[in-house]
Design a protein around this motif. Structure first.
Motif, short mmCIF file in Angstrom:
data_model
loop_
_atom_site.label_atom_id
_atom_site.label_comp_id
_atom_site.label_asym_id
_atom_site.label_seq_id
_atom_site.Cartn_x
_atom_site.Cartn_y
_atom_site.Cartn_z
N UNK A 144 15.60 3.24 -1.61
CA UNK A 144 15.93 1.87 -1.18
C UNK A 144 14.87 0.85 -1.59
N UNK A 145 14.45 0.89 -2.83
CA UNK A 145 13.48 -0.09 -3.35
C UNK A 145 14.11 -1.47 -3.31
N UNK A 146 13.64 -2.34 -2.43
CA UNK A 146 14.26 -3.65 -2.26
C UNK A 146 14.00 -4.61 -3.42
N UNK A 147 13.15 -4.23 -4.34
CA UNK A 147 12.87 -5.08 -5.50
C UNK A 147 13.64 -4.62 -6.75
N UNK A 148 14.35 -3.52 -6.62
CA UNK A 148 15.17 -3.04 -7.71
C UNK A 148 14.41 -2.48 -8.89
N UNK A 149 13.16 -2.09 -8.67
CA UNK A 149 12.34 -1.57 -9.76
C UNK A 149 12.62 -0.10 -10.05
N UNK A 150 12.97 0.66 -9.01
CA UNK A 150 13.10 2.11 -9.14
C UNK A 150 14.45 2.59 -8.62
N UNK A 151 14.99 3.60 -9.28
CA UNK A 151 16.17 4.29 -8.76
C UNK A 151 15.74 5.16 -7.59
N UNK A 152 16.67 5.43 -6.67
CA UNK A 152 16.35 6.32 -5.55
C UNK A 152 15.83 7.65 -6.06
N UNK A 153 14.82 8.14 -5.37
CA UNK A 153 14.17 9.43 -5.61
C UNK A 153 13.28 9.43 -6.85
N UNK A 154 12.94 8.26 -7.38
CA UNK A 154 11.96 8.17 -8.46
C UNK A 154 10.58 8.43 -7.88
N UNK A 155 9.79 9.22 -8.57
CA UNK A 155 8.42 9.49 -8.13
C UNK A 155 7.54 8.30 -8.49
N UNK A 156 6.81 7.77 -7.51
CA UNK A 156 5.94 6.62 -7.76
C UNK A 156 4.53 6.90 -7.26
N UNK A 157 3.62 6.11 -7.76
CA UNK A 157 2.22 6.08 -7.32
C UNK A 157 1.98 4.68 -6.78
N UNK A 158 1.58 4.56 -5.52
CA UNK A 158 1.32 3.23 -4.96
C UNK A 158 0.00 2.69 -5.48
N UNK A 159 -0.22 1.42 -5.24
CA UNK A 159 -1.55 0.87 -5.44
C UNK A 159 -2.39 1.28 -4.22
N UNK A 160 -3.64 0.83 -4.18
CA UNK A 160 -4.53 1.23 -3.09
C UNK A 160 -3.94 0.90 -1.72
N UNK A 161 -4.09 1.85 -0.81
CA UNK A 161 -3.60 1.66 0.55
C UNK A 161 -4.62 0.83 1.32
N UNK A 162 -4.15 -0.27 1.90
CA UNK A 162 -5.03 -1.12 2.72
C UNK A 162 -5.12 -0.56 4.13
N UNK A 163 -3.96 -0.11 4.68
CA UNK A 163 -3.97 0.46 6.02
C UNK A 163 -2.65 1.14 6.32
N UNK A 164 -2.72 2.03 7.31
CA UNK A 164 -1.53 2.65 7.89
C UNK A 164 -1.33 1.99 9.24
N UNK A 165 -0.08 1.63 9.56
CA UNK A 165 0.19 0.93 10.82
C UNK A 165 1.34 1.59 11.57
#
Length: 70
Positions: free
Chosen positions: A26-47
């Motif tokens: 459910x990528x709301x920006x339409x960049x990736x198809x569902x179940x695409x493997x991604x690498x995030x940028x640096x994590x600022x925090x977990x909330x």
């Protein structure tokens, strides 16, 4: 939580590089198809008890939530 970028499943936290690797749904920006493997940028925090990971430009719902290991 508002403005969720997407949901990450089958994910792992790379503590050394401070990123998450996982499959996005459910990528709301339409960049990736569902179940695409991604690498995030640096994590600022977990909330919200680890249910969400925040980066500079994105908010990801985590399934399952993040649990800090000691």
């Amino acid at each position: 939580m508002e403005n969720i970028t997407g949901k990450l499943t089958n994910w792992s936290f790379d503590k050394k590089h401070n990123i998450i690797v996982g499959r996005i749904e459910h990528d709301n920006r339409g960049r990736f198809h569902d179940m695409t493997r991604i690498y995030t940028s640096n994590i600022k925090e977990f909330v919200e008890d680890g249910r969400y990971a925040i980066t500079l430009n994105s908010i990801y719902e985590l399934d399952p939530p993040f649990v800090e290991k000691e």
